[in-house]
Write an enzyme that holds these catalytic residues in place. Sequence first.
Site, mmCIF file in Angstrom:
data_model
loop_
_atom_site.group_PDB
_atom_site.id
_atom_site.type_symbol
_atom_site.label_atom_id
_atom_site.label_comp_id
_atom_site.label_asym_id
_atom_site.label_seq_id
_atom_site.Cartn_x
_atom_site.Cartn_y
_atom_site.Cartn_z
ATOM 1 N N ASP A 1 0.852 -1.174 0.000
ATOM 2 C CA ASP A 1 0.000 0.000 0.000
ATOM 3 C C ASP A 1 0.896 1.235 0.000
ATOM 4 O O ASP A 1 2.102 1.148 0.253
ATOM 5 C CB ASP A 1 -0.894 -0.040 1.246
ATOM 6 C CG ASP A 1 -1.779 1.185 1.363
ATOM 7 O OD1 ASP A 1 -2.342 1.607 0.338
ATOM 8 O OD2 ASP A 1 -1.893 1.723 2.475
ATOM 9 N N LYS A 2 0.327 2.405 -0.266
ATOM 10 C CA LYS A 2 1.114 3.640 -0.303
ATOM 11 C C LYS A 2 0.881 4.483 0.945
ATOM 12 O O LYS A 2 1.758 4.628 1.786
ATOM 13 C CB LYS A 2 0.777 4.457 -1.554
ATOM 14 C CG LYS A 2 1.562 5.760 -1.671
ATOM 15 C CD LYS A 2 1.074 6.613 -2.796
ATOM 16 C CE LYS A 2 -0.262 7.246 -2.500
ATOM 17 N NZ LYS A 2 -0.216 8.250 -1.410
ATOM 18 N N THR A 3 -0.328 5.024 1.061
ATOM 19 C CA THR A 3 -0.609 5.979 2.130
ATOM 20 C C THR A 3 -0.569 5.302 3.491
ATOM 21 O O THR A 3 -1.274 4.330 3.736
ATOM 22 C CB THR A 3 -1.985 6.630 1.912
ATOM 23 O OG1 THR A 3 -2.036 7.180 0.601
ATOM 24 C CG2 THR A 3 -2.226 7.714 2.935
ATOM 25 N N PHE B 1 -12.077 21.352 -7.155
ATOM 26 C CA PHE B 1 -11.230 20.357 -7.816
ATOM 27 C C PHE B 1 -11.961 19.012 -7.852
ATOM 28 O O PHE B 1 -12.612 18.628 -6.898
ATOM 29 C CB PHE B 1 -9.930 20.206 -7.033
ATOM 30 C CG PHE B 1 -8.945 19.252 -7.649
ATOM 31 C CD1 PHE B 1 -7.937 19.720 -8.468
ATOM 32 C CD2 PHE B 1 -9.025 17.886 -7.410
ATOM 33 C CE1 PHE B 1 -7.019 18.850 -9.044
ATOM 34 C CE2 PHE B 1 -8.125 17.004 -7.981
ATOM 35 C CZ PHE B 1 -7.114 17.495 -8.792
ATOM 36 N N ARG C 1 4.931 16.059 -5.502
ATOM 37 C CA ARG C 1 3.668 16.364 -6.152
ATOM 38 C C ARG C 1 3.716 17.812 -6.637
ATOM 39 O O ARG C 1 4.099 18.711 -5.881
ATOM 40 C CB ARG C 1 2.505 16.196 -5.184
ATOM 41 C CG ARG C 1 2.288 14.792 -4.677
ATOM 42 C CD ARG C 1 0.965 14.714 -3.961
ATOM 43 N NE ARG C 1 0.792 13.463 -3.247
ATOM 44 C CZ ARG C 1 -0.323 13.106 -2.645
ATOM 45 N NH1 ARG C 1 -1.362 13.917 -2.663
ATOM 46 N NH2 ARG C 1 -0.421 11.955 -2.009
ATOM 47 N N ASP D 1 -6.736 -2.524 3.454
ATOM 48 C CA ASP D 1 -5.667 -3.463 3.095
ATOM 49 C C ASP D 1 -5.877 -4.851 3.698
ATOM 50 O O ASP D 1 -5.082 -5.749 3.434
ATOM 51 C CB ASP D 1 -4.309 -2.926 3.564
ATOM 52 C CG ASP D 1 -3.990 -1.567 2.984
ATOM 53 O OD1 ASP D 1 -4.155 -1.400 1.763
ATOM 54 O OD2 ASP D 1 -3.602 -0.664 3.747
ATOM 55 N N LYS E 1 -7.838 -5.202 -4.199
ATOM 56 C CA LYS E 1 -6.541 -5.478 -3.582
ATOM 57 C C LYS E 1 -6.439 -6.955 -3.191
ATOM 58 O O LYS E 1 -5.419 -7.607 -3.431
ATOM 59 C CB LYS E 1 -6.339 -4.598 -2.348
ATOM 60 C CG LYS E 1 -6.015 -3.148 -2.649
ATOM 61 C CD LYS E 1 -5.637 -2.399 -1.381
ATOM 62 C CE LYS E 1 -5.199 -0.981 -1.697
ATOM 63 N NZ LYS E 1 -4.686 -0.265 -0.509
ATOM 64 N N THR F 1 -2.449 0.882 -4.652
ATOM 65 C CA THR F 1 -2.978 2.004 -3.884
ATOM 66 C C THR F 1 -4.345 2.435 -4.398
ATOM 67 O O THR F 1 -4.675 2.226 -5.568
ATOM 68 C CB THR F 1 -2.005 3.202 -3.940
ATOM 69 O OG1 THR F 1 -2.569 4.311 -3.251
ATOM 70 C CG2 THR F 1 -1.731 3.611 -5.380
#
Length: 1240
Positions: A423-425, A627, A684, A896, A872, A765
Amino acid sequence: MAGGRNQKLKWSKLYTFACLRPPSSDSDHLLGRPGFSRLVFCNEPHAHKTKPHKYPCNYVSTTKYNVVTFLPRALFEQFRRVANLYFLLAAALSVTQFAPFHPVTVIVPLVFVVGISMLKEAVEDWHRFLQALDVNSRKVKVHVGDGLFVQKAWESLLVGDVVKVTKNEYFPSDLLLLSSSYEDGLCYVETMNLDGETNLKAKRSLEATLCLHEDAKIAKFKATIRCEDPNPSLYTFVGNFELQAECYPLGPSQILLRDSKLRNTDYVYGVVIFSGQDTKAVRNSTTCPSKRSRVERKMDHVIYLLFAMMTLISLISAIGSVSFTKSESIKRWYLRWRDNVDVLFNPTKLIPSGFVQFVRGLVLYGYLIPISLYVSIEVVKVLQAILINKDLRMYDDETGKAVETRTSNINEELGQVEIILSDKTGTLTCNQMEFRKCSIEGISYGGEGTQVDLAASRRMNIDEERYRYSLDGSDSTGRSVEMFHLSTAEASTEKDVLAFHPCAEEAKTGTPRISNLRKEYVIKGFNCRDDRLMDKMWIYRSNVSDMIMFFKVMALCHTGIPVEENEYGKLRYEAESPEEVSFLTAAQEFGFRFCQRTQSTMVLLELDPSSGLEVKREYTLLNLLEFNSSRKRMSVIVRNEDGEIILLCKGADDVVFDRLADAGRTYQQATATHLSNYAEDGLRTMVFAYKKVGISDYEHWSKVFAEAKASIGREREALLENVSEIIEKDLILLGAVAVEDRLQKGVPECIDKLAQAGLKIWLITGDKKETAINIGFACSLLRHDMKQLHLCLSDESHKNHHSKDAKKEILLQLSTYNEMITQNKTNVIPFALAVDGKALEVSLNNDVRDHFFSTAMNCDVVICCRVSPKQKALMARLVKEHSGKTILAIGDGANDVGMIQEADIGIGISGMEGMQESMNSSQAAMASDFSLPQFRFLERLLIIHGHWCYKRISNMILYFVYKNIAFGLTLFYYNTFTGFSGQDLYDDWYMVMFNVLLTSLPVLSLGVLEQDVSADVCLQFPALYQEGPRNICFSWKRIIGWISNGILASLTVFALSISIMSSAAFDRDGDIADIEHIGTITYTCIIWTVNCQIALIISHFTWISHFLIWGSIISWYLFLYLYGILPPWYTRNVFHLFVDEVGPAPMYWITTLFVVVVSLLPYYTYAVIQRSFFPRDDHVIQEMKSSGQDVSDTRMWLREQEKSQQLTQTGHTARVDARILYLREQMHPKKKDHPFTFNQ
């Protein structure tokens, strides 16, 4: 009391959020049909305690067993092991007349082994239960009647309950939002645990329930919800809300999901729709599986082989018995075959008698099957787990947490991992945004050289410095010298070049650009100290007006709110996204403090460049264009105090660049270069632009925008986007910003070491692709020269949802990529595959997945984005199936859990900041096999403990096979020697003690304390880890080798013992040895041989190893003495055997010494030959360490280290190598032309 309600802000007046759109009623026809039959009575939980509307309570469990299922499931787990199943059969036969010895010799070891294993399973599951109990015991305010809310445990919640959740609390179940602390019913939700996204999601209640904003008003609330049945879809919801005879459609914008968190909102009221096992988060999880390691599964095949050997020798014994019975030898008087000593044996019936001997052989030769192997492995794994848990180098001081082994069944699997799904975050990153760099007017500010550049320069012996020069006024394009590299030998050339530069004097001073001032405290979210911007220095730059506008975009174009001042007098902010918080923090540092927001105004305390003083200015907020994933930009339209209307825009570079006016592209080329550099650094990026809008133009546009915002229907979003396009054009570029999603400490180094060890890492992710790719660069999974393959659907396929067209498009892309990879295999070009959510959904279909995994497995890095929790878990299962390799999954959140449980090894991150107080860490950690405080500890867990555990368990199993064959075959040889009579050579208690005491303890030292190399050497030579994935230590070659060694040892021991004892007198009186003497002598030789053999195997001796090995041998003599002094009615022929007969006989001791030396000689000879002529990597390192060459010959030691590193395309080292190659290529033409290059 409900607490104060925020009446200042009505977000619905500003935003065009999708959550503010009235839910569609198109799905009304679905309700009442299968899959859409749920009925919820709001504020009437008692109605859901009985059928037909009885639903599960809110209790959630991650345990394997419960009180009812433990016994049958645990017994099934034990008896699906082949050896245990065999000994169950042997135990049943032992109580019959088929058994050649007492039943206790089989039943007691079986009960002991199975009992210990089941006890271990119960203890581990009990710990899971306690952690689940902690989650289920968390408190939430629940309405109990008359407007009274009391604290109740999560597990006591029922469908229909009205709950009150306050800021920063997690939702205990799936709720329908009734109202919030904001007057228009809006609230912010963090769904990071569900989809991995860090941006906050806006949710809004129905207009009909806005009045329910106080505790007292809940008292008389009654309503009915008709909605879909429980399902795992996180992004859809269909239902109707019936209140006072009125029906209102519901959508996902009104639903608050379990495991998501309330943010930026003081409180919300909600009613429970789905509870416990029905919640979408739990539906996305999978049941806790029972995992077995590859070594253990292969061990079953070894048991099959041993069982085949046992069957073969039992068959030989049966055939031999029949042949012997047919011969004249059976008529010898001392055999007494006519006396019916054995009621099952009848010499006149050869076939039945042969079958009886066959069955007896199966029981007698059962010692070929190591029954104590399983329990020994269980004990060893528990001890290994304790040592892993006690490793102080995997203790995190910041969080006070250490590694926790939650399932010890698969310790050795840690040493065989080939693919890591991460996973990323929260796993790789801290979810803390930090403002690092910015590009204003084509000039880059802030930040230092990247670790990759610094490492490359050190290895190239280059003094690397960054000089940034503004060509103030001399070049309208705003070009700058960004960076150049000069060797120390070219210092004179550098001086000559700088002498011609207009800013040479500034450069010659060598003044650092990175500010060292005000570092006495750390500003969270800001790390861009540049002397040219800090301390009001930017007001002395040229073209200050553009810089002011740049800072205004940062300070005004956002959704943030100032909340409080810290101890340094700085404001703290909350916003929809963490990036916005970092922008506001940076703007404050640069002199533009956003200090107040009302419904229609925004107030800045900004620096006036003319006076150098801070001035409070008020801006009227006219519109906010938010956004979203399709727009990829955000704009605000404000009116300043002079009456000017200004549009401030920030967004993705490609989107903003397309909307620039021709006169607004002055800095585009320089900005694009900086953006590329920032992205390569893993940051980023976002571009800032603005435009001034005429009053008449704005008034005309505002009318059109108001009409679009008021529209209802599916076309509303399209209308809003089209209207926004009208005003968001002809922009003027100001520059760009770069923020860093901070990696956890040590992540790049850990990934680098794992890559050198030969592991591949896939990033899985829920975040967007751009963010995932940035993190890929930041942690050195990606590098600038890597070929990126993007698997995605075209806009047309995405919108039309034609599955056939989508499959065709994906297959075409995969075919193209496969061909590209095949063609470039010889060039060793690294490939990275980036897959978005929709493309992944298509790729995982049955008819596409083979092509997808064929491509993915050939790539060095795979990044999957926008992946749901269910996907996942599916990815983990499919990667495991298609690759046939050991898969490790690591994550930190509830999203996850499925992936963690499906993988061969699941690891949960437990120590991240912000998760310590939540049940979140429990969700991932409770479902995991191992929990780590931070990702960086994965390096030590795999490369050190994984490597050790794999080799320990492998050698332990091989040794068990060896010692049981060496012992068991002596029974076969004696049976053959005695005419296949089925007689046993040893006393019954000898046979019990062999596996229970006399040979079991030294195995513990081998399985727990053995180290082929030290921990430091494992990290210095990461390629040693490849012994696990290549299964070198537990290959069939080694298995057959150890079986052969056992056969040879047993034959040597028996043949020498019999030949020596039968050819001479045993004692001084001239007596020859009988069966008790021969059995005891043979048994003694076996005990010495197998214990000395383990001493030859062990590389790392401790006092515990010596104590257990030699103590086991001594305990044999102690047992023989104590057993011999028991009453003769119990010991029979063994009475005083050691004291009176065996011990005093010199022949006993001489035979033992001679037999042991001869039986160990084959292995010793093999080991000498292997280490001398065919050494493994660990053998070479062991020899170097033992001879001190790591100290005396450091050059050779370092050369061996470099040779040991796997050729890898990922990681910090590979990225530095690629950077060096790039720099050398760049330096070569520079020497031909000029010593430095202007980057435009």
